[in-house]
Design an enzyme around this catalytic site. Sequence first.
Site, PDB file in Angstrom:
ATOM      1  N   ASP A 111       0.945  -1.325   0.470  1.00  0.00           N
ATOM      2  CA  ASP A 111       0.049   0.091   0.052  1.00  0.00           C
ATOM      3  C   ASP A 111       0.756   1.367   0.000  1.00  0.00           C
ATOM      4  O   ASP A 111       0.618   2.403  -0.660  1.00  0.00           O
ATOM      5  CB  ASP A 111      -1.132   0.234   1.491  1.00  0.00           C
ATOM      6  CG  ASP A 111      -1.941  -0.928   1.028  1.00  0.00           C
ATOM      7  OD1 ASP A 111      -1.861  -1.773  -0.196  1.00  0.00           O
ATOM      8  OD2 ASP A 111      -2.979  -0.945   2.379  1.00  0.00           O
ATOM      9  N   TYR A 115       2.084   2.491  -3.247  1.00  0.00           N
ATOM     10  CA  TYR A 115       1.188   2.310  -4.576  1.00  0.00           C
ATOM     11  C   TYR A 115       0.612   3.885  -3.843  1.00  0.00           C
ATOM     12  O   TYR A 115       0.814   5.068  -4.341  1.00  0.00           O
ATOM     13  CB  TYR A 115      -0.155   1.562  -3.999  1.00  0.00           C
ATOM     14  CG  TYR A 115      -0.963   2.154  -5.141  1.00  0.00           C
ATOM     15  CD1 TYR A 115      -1.778   1.701  -6.453  1.00  0.00           C
ATOM     16  CD2 TYR A 115      -1.703   3.363  -4.540  1.00  0.00           C
ATOM     17  CE1 TYR A 115      -2.240   2.573  -6.905  1.00  0.00           C
ATOM     18  CE2 TYR A 115      -2.965   3.970  -5.169  1.00  0.00           C
ATOM     19  CZ  TYR A 115      -3.302   3.045  -6.655  1.00  0.00           C
ATOM     20  OH  TYR A 115      -4.237   3.464  -7.511  1.00  0.00           O
ATOM     21  N   LYS A 122     -27.267 -14.124 -10.385  1.00  0.00           N
ATOM     22  CA  LYS A 122     -28.469 -13.204 -10.135  1.00  0.00           C
ATOM     23  C   LYS A 122     -28.145 -12.617  -8.843  1.00  0.00           C
ATOM     24  O   LYS A 122     -28.313 -12.853  -8.202  1.00  0.00           O
ATOM     25  CB  LYS A 122     -29.455 -13.432 -10.248  1.00  0.00           C
ATOM     26  CG  LYS A 122     -30.734 -11.819 -10.739  1.00  0.00           C
ATOM     27  CD  LYS A 122     -32.011 -12.176 -10.767  1.00  0.00           C
ATOM     28  CE  LYS A 122     -32.378 -11.499 -11.492  1.00  0.00           C
ATOM     29  NZ  LYS A 122     -32.764 -10.266 -10.037  1.00  0.00           N
ATOM     30  N   GLU A 156     -24.172  -5.070 -12.707  1.00  0.00           N
ATOM     31  CA  GLU A 156     -24.330  -4.785 -11.705  1.00  0.00           C
ATOM     32  C   GLU A 156     -23.522  -3.824 -10.421  1.00  0.00           C
ATOM     33  O   GLU A 156     -22.273  -4.761 -10.609  1.00  0.00           O
ATOM     34  CB  GLU A 156     -25.051  -6.054 -11.280  1.00  0.00           C
ATOM     35  CG  GLU A 156     -25.931  -6.118  -9.825  1.00  0.00           C
ATOM     36  CD  GLU A 156     -27.784  -5.953 -10.798  1.00  0.00           C
ATOM     37  OE1 GLU A 156     -27.428  -5.965 -11.446  1.00  0.00           O
ATOM     38  OE2 GLU A 156     -28.163  -5.943  -9.957  1.00  0.00           O
ATOM     39  N   CYS A 199     -28.121  -2.416  33.271  1.00  0.00           N
ATOM     40  CA  CYS A 199     -27.108  -3.229  32.708  1.00  0.00           C
ATOM     41  C   CYS A 199     -27.826  -5.065  32.911  1.00  0.00           C
ATOM     42  O   CYS A 199     -27.380  -5.260  33.942  1.00  0.00           O
ATOM     43  CB  CYS A 199     -25.511  -3.064  32.304  1.00  0.00           C
ATOM     44  SG  CYS A 199     -24.622  -5.101  31.754  1.00  0.00           S
TER      45      CYS A 199
HETATM   46  S1  IVH Z   1     -29.084  -9.891 -17.546  1.00  0.00           S
HETATM   47  C1  IVH Z   1     -31.887  -8.097 -20.702  1.00  0.00           C
HETATM   48  N1  IVH Z   1     -27.425 -10.556 -15.623  1.00  0.00           N
HETATM   49  O1  IVH Z   1     -31.946  -8.713 -12.365  1.00  0.00           O
HETATM   50  C2  IVH Z   1     -31.150  -8.983 -19.293  1.00  0.00           C
HETATM   51  N2  IVH Z   1     -29.212  -8.966 -14.758  1.00  0.00           N
HETATM   52  O2  IVH Z   1     -34.827  -8.991 -13.448  1.00  0.00           O
HETATM   53  C3  IVH Z   1     -30.545  -8.091 -18.701  1.00  0.00           C
HETATM   54  N3  IVH Z   1     -29.713  -8.854 -12.429  1.00  0.00           N
HETATM   55  O3  IVH Z   1     -31.434  -4.992 -14.017  1.00  0.00           O
HETATM   56  C4  IVH Z   1     -30.127  -8.415 -17.200  1.00  0.00           C
HETATM   57  N4  IVH Z   1     -28.043  -9.922 -11.775  1.00  0.00           N
HETATM   58  O4  IVH Z   1     -30.081  -5.783 -13.041  1.00  0.00           O
HETATM   59  C5  IVH Z   1     -28.807  -9.862 -15.975  1.00  0.00           C
HETATM   60  N5  IVH Z   1     -26.148 -11.666 -14.211  1.00  0.00           N
HETATM   61  C6  IVH Z   1     -26.873 -10.583 -14.221  1.00  0.00           C
HETATM   62  C7  IVH Z   1     -27.569 -10.004 -13.591  1.00  0.00           C
HETATM   63  C8  IVH Z   1     -28.492  -8.838 -13.871  1.00  0.00           C
HETATM   64  C9  IVH Z   1     -28.566  -9.265 -11.623  1.00  0.00           C
HETATM   65  C10 IVH Z   1     -30.224  -7.822 -12.863  1.00  0.00           C
HETATM   66  C11 IVH Z   1     -30.388  -7.078 -13.493  1.00  0.00           C
HETATM   67  C12 IVH Z   1     -31.886  -6.423 -14.499  1.00  0.00           C
HETATM   68  C13 IVH Z   1     -32.425  -7.695 -12.786  1.00  0.00           C
HETATM   69  C14 IVH Z   1     -33.203  -8.228 -14.180  1.00  0.00           C
END
Ligand code: IVH
Length: 677
Positions: free
Chosen positions: A36, A39, A119, A177, A412
């Site tokens: 660090d 850097y 997701k 995201e 307490c």
């Molecule tokens: S693909 C057309 N991949 O989920 C589809 N979305 O319910 C484009 N999200 O608003 C999205 N992880 O922000 C995709 N691996 C992932 C994701 C993802 C989270 C969110 C995204 C979207 C929402 C849809």
Amino acid sequence: MVKATSDEREKIAGLRLELNQHNYRYHVLNDPIIGDSEYDVLFRQLLDLEKKFPELITDDSPTQRVGAEPLDGFVKVAHKQPMLSLENVFSDSELTEFDRRVRQGLAAAKPVQYAVEPKLDGVAVSLVYEWGKLTRAVTRGDGRIGEEVTGGARTIKTVPLALFGSGHPELVEIRGEIFFPIKEFNAFNERAMAEGEKTFANPRNAAAGSLRQLDPKITAKRALQFYFHSLGEWVGGGKPESHSCLTALLKEWRVPVCPAGAAVSGLDGCLAYYKDLDNKREKLPYEIDGVVYKVDNFLEREKLGFVARAPRWATAHKFPAREVTTTVEAIDIQVGRTGALTPVARLFPVNVGGVMVTNATLHNFQELARKEVRVGDWVMVRRAGDVIPEVVRVVMEKRPENTEKFLVPTSCPVCGSPVVWPKGEVVARCGDSLACPAQRLGAIRHFVGRRAMDIDGLGDKLVASLIEHGFVKSVADLFGLEAKKAQLLDMERMGEKSVDNLLASIAASRSRDMSRFLFALGIREVGETTARNLARHFKSWKRLEEADQEALQGAADVGSVVADSLLDFFKQPHNREVIAQLQQIEGSNWWQVEESGSVGLRPLEGVTVVLTGTLEQMTRQQAKARLESLGAKVSGSVSKRTGLVVAGDKAGSKLKKAEELGVEVLDEASFIAKYPL
Ligand code: IVH
């Protein structure tokens, strides 16, 4: 105005390249090759040069991440291509149906190739790069129009301000995201709670709240991350033909791509991925709520098209809910190291997303009052990743008759001292930091912890029992245990060997440096980094102790809150007394920072040492403690990097290997003679 020479220009460009490289290694690859402080030196050099030649500052310089001025309001921006949402499936049969429709739409005879990813539970943003430069970051908004959050997005260290490499299109919308990693989220909330500030209910809200700040300086303080997941507009040639080709290209451009993503074949591939990810879910450093399956090939996607606002070529497969209802059996109060009282709901055991939950935090009394939780209530409990389970809300419709409002205690629950609740603070505390056994226990547990004094063999139970027996009241008493060996041996489950090991570990902790010691004291607001900064800055305990508000704030990252807390700590007579006792301990290395280069009393500083064979005069544990107090790192296997092998009786393959590699070998007696304590 001075004009930069070509050497200086080159130096600036070189520094930027180098800093970006280190940034990438540190934040994306988790594999830094410099420390660090090195850097910081490079960063400072660049800052100085840019200060001298402001006309050479570019938008994508690593110094410009936090530069933007606060906004008056958010500006609305239209996406070039709409940001779609996803349909959901909740079962294997629904997924089977999705895959059937996809194959039908493509008239596919073979299994379809899918790009599969977690997701992520965060906020979607679209990063617009024009000729490789980040020009805009926009939230999803209603899918057509979002809000500009460029200043905030620029502060995320893994978001490239300029794409690396070459072949960048005229314009590209890179979507993904923004999320708050769980560890950082917990740390953020803990800190906010201690400071009486607003906490976030979950990492998703924390990400959204942190990004949507008018002042990017606030966003910069939050440990946000970004992972790509989809593509918007692409203007200019060279567009890849599939999601997997695109991710490969983005990796070259150093855009962060989720490492858990994969390409799979057909329905079976999707199902196997879902199972695998569900198993790994607990261990992931970020929160996810399911899997996204996307047809990999872009032409195939076009063929399939959209329904309403979601594509036919993708779907989200949700994991089972992590919010479950159960009843509150009791509300207990825990007393922490700083005396903070935390109400905890004892629950009727319930399975939340695969884990049995019996307790859930209610955070503090204000939260408890806001949620109106009562004993007997039905509550919604939520568990997310490593986050401690929490009570989300009461199911009011199911409240039984005759429940009673929870009354905030005035004393307490552990020591009976009056509770203090400073005006404006959310945290109520036990007012007696000296006598309260719960606070003592917390303070000593923190002191001996791995990241603090690292005293082996002193687990929670033993600390509690030492306090109970009256052997220790403060951390200073640990160092007086040597004299109480006989009494220690009388304790349950304490044999000669374990007592010796414990005493050796305590003795070894005398060699810890000032920054660890300072952290170990558990001063409010003084975490590991602050302790390190203070130690580096003041170099001696005396100078630190004598520093006033202003002088304290001279240390890196020390503001008025930290300074106040330190002043308060040094003012308390009890703390002064404990410190005075600690100062009497012979051979303690806690009071000054040794100038680098001088090894002082630690002749094996930084040397990796391997112990092998049977030792006569010391236990393994004692030998290890002794080596560590000499500064050595003790390792289990011999390699090129080993600096010394201490070989006892019947040393076998390790000794042989050391001899082969030409590593210095000492037998036990020579080791003791050469390195007396
Ligand atoms: S693909 C057309 N991949 O989920 C589809 N979305 O319910 C484009 N999200 O608003 C999205 N992880 O922000 C995709 N691996 C992932 C994701 C993802 C989270 C969110 C995204 C979207 C929402 C849809």
